[in-house]
Design a protein around this motif. Structure first.
Motif, PDB file in Angstrom:
ATOM      1  N   SER A  27       0.727  -1.123   0.083  1.00 30.19           N
ATOM      2  CA  SER A  27      -0.034  -0.171  -0.006  1.00 30.19           C
ATOM      3  C   SER A  27       0.867   1.209  -0.075  1.00 30.19           C
ATOM      4  CB  SER A  27      -0.819   0.022   1.410  1.00 30.19           C
ATOM      5  OG  SER A  27      -1.262   1.237   1.411  1.00 30.19           O
ATOM      6  N   PHE A  28       0.386   2.191  -0.967  1.00 31.15           N
ATOM      7  CA  PHE A  28       1.479   3.561  -0.896  1.00 31.15           C
ATOM      8  C   PHE A  28       0.430   4.629  -0.161  1.00 31.15           C
ATOM      9  CE2 PHE A  28       3.496   1.085  -4.269  1.00 31.15           C
ATOM     10  CZ  PHE A  28       4.745   1.426  -3.911  1.00 31.15           C
ATOM     11  N   SER A  29      -0.303   4.020   0.651  1.00 31.65           N
ATOM     12  CA  SER A  29      -1.093   5.108   1.502  1.00 31.65           C
ATOM     13  C   SER A  29      -0.134   5.786   2.427  1.00 31.65           C
ATOM     14  CB  SER A  29      -2.247   4.376   2.492  1.00 31.65           C
ATOM     15  OG  SER A  29      -3.323   3.843   1.379  1.00 31.65           O
ATOM     16  N   ARG A  30      -0.550   7.090   2.860  1.00 32.51           N
ATOM     17  CA  ARG A  30       0.466   7.614   3.777  1.00 32.51           C
ATOM     18  C   ARG A  30      -0.184   7.475   5.247  1.00 32.51           C
ATOM     19  NH1 ARG A  30       1.140  14.157   3.995  1.00 32.51           N
ATOM     20  NH2 ARG A  30      -1.097  13.961   4.800  1.00 32.51           N
ATOM     21  N   HIS A  31       0.925   6.799   6.185  1.00 32.78           N
ATOM     22  CA  HIS A  31       0.635   6.564   7.523  1.00 32.78           C
ATOM     23  C   HIS A  31       1.349   7.393   8.578  1.00 32.78           C
ATOM     24  CE1 HIS A  31      -0.819   2.487   6.451  1.00 32.78           C
ATOM     25  NE2 HIS A  31       0.035   2.656   5.326  1.00 32.78           N
ATOM     26  N   THR A  32       0.412   7.770   9.738  1.00 32.33           N
ATOM     27  CA  THR A  32       1.018   8.568  10.677  1.00 32.33           C
ATOM     28  C   THR A  32       0.811   8.345  12.069  1.00 32.33           C
ATOM     29  OG1 THR A  32      -0.902  10.008  10.967  1.00 32.33           O
ATOM     30  CG2 THR A  32       0.456  10.592   9.112  1.00 32.33           C
ATOM     31  N   THR A  66      10.851  15.647  27.986  1.00 30.75           N
ATOM     32  CA  THR A  66       9.336  14.995  27.348  1.00 30.75           C
ATOM     33  C   THR A  66       9.694  14.971  25.752  1.00 30.75           C
ATOM     34  OG1 THR A  66       7.943  15.821  29.182  1.00 30.75           O
ATOM     35  CG2 THR A  66       6.786  15.168  26.943  1.00 30.75           C
ATOM     36  N   VAL A  67       9.645  13.690  25.138  1.00 22.45           N
ATOM     37  CA  VAL A  67       9.715  13.563  23.792  1.00 22.45           C
ATOM     38  C   VAL A  67       8.373  13.299  23.026  1.00 22.45           C
ATOM     39  CG1 VAL A  67      11.168  12.249  21.877  1.00 22.45           C
ATOM     40  CG2 VAL A  67      11.976  12.653  24.105  1.00 22.45           C
ATOM     41  N   THR A  68       8.046  13.865  21.786  1.00 25.52           N
ATOM     42  CA  THR A  68       6.743  13.396  21.011  1.00 25.52           C
ATOM     43  C   THR A  68       7.692  13.091  19.589  1.00 25.52           C
ATOM     44  OG1 THR A  68       5.346  15.072  22.078  1.00 25.52           O
ATOM     45  CG2 THR A  68       4.799  14.225  20.117  1.00 25.52           C
ATOM     46  N   GLU A  69       7.136  11.997  19.251  1.00 29.72           N
ATOM     47  CA  GLU A  69       7.759  11.424  17.920  1.00 29.72           C
ATOM     48  C   GLU A  69       6.661  11.577  17.002  1.00 29.72           C
ATOM     49  OE1 GLU A  69      11.161   8.093  19.646  1.00 29.72           O
ATOM     50  OE2 GLU A  69       9.173   7.424  18.791  1.00 29.72           O
ATOM     51  N   HIS A  70       7.011  11.948  15.839  1.00 34.55           N
ATOM     52  CA  HIS A  70       6.127  11.977  14.650  1.00 34.55           C
ATOM     53  C   HIS A  70       6.382  11.274  13.546  1.00 34.55           C
ATOM     54  CE1 HIS A  70       4.092  15.572  16.543  1.00 34.55           C
ATOM     55  NE2 HIS A  70       5.144  15.945  16.854  1.00 34.55           N
ATOM     56  N   LEU A  71       5.760   9.998  13.494  1.00 37.14           N
ATOM     57  CA  LEU A  71       6.228   8.903  12.386  1.00 37.14           C
ATOM     58  C   LEU A  71       5.187   9.046  11.272  1.00 37.14           C
ATOM     59  CD1 LEU A  71       6.976   7.770  15.369  1.00 37.14           C
ATOM     60  CD2 LEU A  71       6.774   5.633  14.220  1.00 37.14           C
ATOM     61  N   ARG A  72       5.857   9.114  10.108  1.00 39.41           N
ATOM     62  CA  ARG A  72       5.356   8.963   8.823  1.00 39.41           C
ATOM     63  C   ARG A  72       5.954   8.043   7.932  1.00 39.41           C
ATOM     64  NH1 ARG A  72       3.378  11.944  11.804  1.00 39.41           N
ATOM     65  NH2 ARG A  72       2.649  14.124  11.627  1.00 39.41           N
ATOM     66  N   TRP A  73       5.013   7.200   7.060  1.00 39.55           N
ATOM     67  CA  TRP A  73       5.706   6.174   6.247  1.00 39.55           C
ATOM     68  C   TRP A  73       4.720   5.663   5.349  1.00 39.55           C
ATOM     69  CZ3 TRP A  73       3.347   5.467  10.950  1.00 39.55           C
ATOM     70  CH2 TRP A  73       2.608   4.188  11.188  1.00 39.55           C
ATOM     71  N   SER A  74       4.792   5.207   4.043  1.00 40.30           N
ATOM     72  CA  SER A  74       4.077   4.859   3.111  1.00 40.30           C
ATOM     73  C   SER A  74       3.264   3.548   3.262  1.00 40.30           C
ATOM     74  CB  SER A  74       4.805   5.047   1.744  1.00 40.30           C
ATOM     75  OG  SER A  74       5.526   4.321   1.563  1.00 40.30           O
ATOM     76  N   ASN A  75       3.865   2.570   3.663  1.00 40.62           N
ATOM     77  CA  ASN A  75       3.435   0.959   3.594  1.00 40.62           C
ATOM     78  C   ASN A  75       4.229   0.268   4.738  1.00 40.62           C
ATOM     79  OD1 ASN A  75       5.937  -0.519   2.760  1.00 40.62           O
ATOM     80  ND2 ASN A  75       5.742   0.978   1.130  1.00 40.62           N
ATOM     81  N   GLY A  76       3.689  -0.821   4.994  1.00 37.73           N
ATOM     82  CA  GLY A  76       3.889  -1.643   6.328  1.00 37.73           C
ATOM     83  C   GLY A  76       5.405  -2.017   6.337  1.00 37.73           C
ATOM     84  N   ARG A  77       6.105  -1.966   4.938  1.00 36.19           N
ATOM     85  CA  ARG A  77       7.493  -2.490   4.849  1.00 36.19           C
ATOM     86  C   ARG A  77       8.547  -1.184   5.267  1.00 36.19           C
ATOM     87  NH1 ARG A  77       9.466  -5.024  -0.498  1.00 36.19           N
ATOM     88  NH2 ARG A  77      11.204  -5.709   1.129  1.00 36.19           N
ATOM     89  N   ASN A  78       8.204  -0.161   5.103  1.00 38.76           N
ATOM     90  CA  ASN A  78       9.133   1.043   5.541  1.00 38.76           C
ATOM     91  C   ASN A  78       8.657   1.757   6.563  1.00 38.76           C
ATOM     92  OD1 ASN A  78       6.990   2.633   4.411  1.00 38.76           O
ATOM     93  ND2 ASN A  78       8.749   3.732   3.206  1.00 38.76           N
TER      94      ASN A  78
END
Length: 312
Positions: A27-32, A66-78
């Motif tokens: 999937s090339f959807s954008r995940h956050t 205090t740390v906030t991480e913002h994760l962004r990725w395109s599919n389950g493999r990356n």
């Protein structure tokens, strides 16, 4: 070394857009996903290696990191793989992405971090911007193509560097070391005992109150307006030097190969002035008081550039 895993308080979300690649199952959807956690008590230093993600660090008078991480990725493999370790009194944060997919890897972790003001901070980034504010501990920041900005500093040591990204600094630093390959350097709101600035092809802009400043550029110009500096040394291969000083310096030395030099000096003090140029003209305004026995020295040398000295 301890790895912070169970200590994390996670607030996650995923945003999906687009479709899957037929036949590949990708999937090339954008995940956050956003994750927030607090470092253990006793941590007094922070190191961040964000890859290409952005970093924002804000100092406060409250205890704890205090740390906030913002994760962004395109599919389950990356999907990004953040890591947070504690060794001694140092919290180390790093980011690694999964597999690349078809020539691109839209995977990134950005950080928003709040630290006690005296925390020592070190960031080694890539294309993402780095911004810190209000820090009083030692500051060491490096970006490749991303901009590096430090504001409202109250530190003894600030070391900022970048490749093609620009460097900006303001506040108070007893010693400031600023370097870029081709990016510009701006230190127009800085109070420092000693400043060193080096750039290959970027422009340098100075201001504020700097007791001793040493600037070197290859092809970039130096510009300073309203600068208070007791000792100023400038060297450039092919760049213009234009400096207006707000207070009488004890020493100014400017050397260029092909650039012109324009100085404005307070007229209320005498100066011992020495000028040398091979192909450019030399002019000292009558309003500038010259005295070969004066304790304040101004030396300007250029191979192919005009020299002008006027009252500030």
């Amino acid at each position: 070394m301890r790895t912070l895993a169970g200590a994390a308080v996670l607030a996650g979300s995923a945003v999906l857009a687009g479709g899957a690649l037929a036949g590949c199952g990708l999937s090339f959807s954008r995940h956050t996903e956003d994750r927030t956690y607090t470092a253990p008590d006793g941590v007094g230093a922070l190191k961040v290696s964000p890859g290409d993600g952005a970093v924002r660090i804000t100092a406060s008078d409250s205890p704890g990191i205090t740390v906030t991480e913002h994760l962004r990725w395109s599919n389950g493999r990356n999907k990004p793989q953040p890591r947070h370790d504690v060794g001694g009194r140092t919290l180390s944060l790093s980011a690694r992405c999964g597999h690349s997919v078809i020539g691109s890897n839209p995977c990134r972790i950005s950080y928003e971090i709040r630290v006690p003001r005296a925390t020592a901070v070190e960031v080694h980034g890539g294309s993402g911007s780095i911004r810190v504010t209000g820090l009083a501990g030692a500051v060491r920041l490096h970006g490749d193509t991303g901009a590096v900005t430090a504001t409202d500093l109250r530190t003894s040591t600030a070391t900022l560097s970048a490749g093609s990204g620009n460097v900006r600094v303001s506040g108070r630093a007893a010693t400031a070391d600023l370097r870029t390959d081709t990016g510009s350097i701006t230190a127009t709101g800085l109070t420092a005992d000693r400043l060193t600035a080096r750039t290959g092809g970027g422009e340098v802009r100075l201001g504020g109150r700097i007791a001793s400043a040493e600037v070197r550029t290859d092809t970039g110009a130096l510009r300073a307006d309203g600068l208070t500096a007791d000792r100023l040394a400038v060297e450039t291969n092919a760049g213009t030097v234009a400096v207006a000083l707000a207070a009488a310096p004890s020493s100014v030395r400017a050397t260029t190969d092909t650039g012109s030099v324009r100085l404005r000096l307070p007229a209320d003090r005498p100066y011992a002035i020495t000028l040398s140029t091979d192909t450019g003209g030399k002019r000292i305004d009558p309003g500038v008081h010259q005295d070969s026995a004066a304790p304040r020295h101004v030396t300007v040398k250029t191979n192919a550039g005009a020299i002008s000295i006027k009252p500030a």
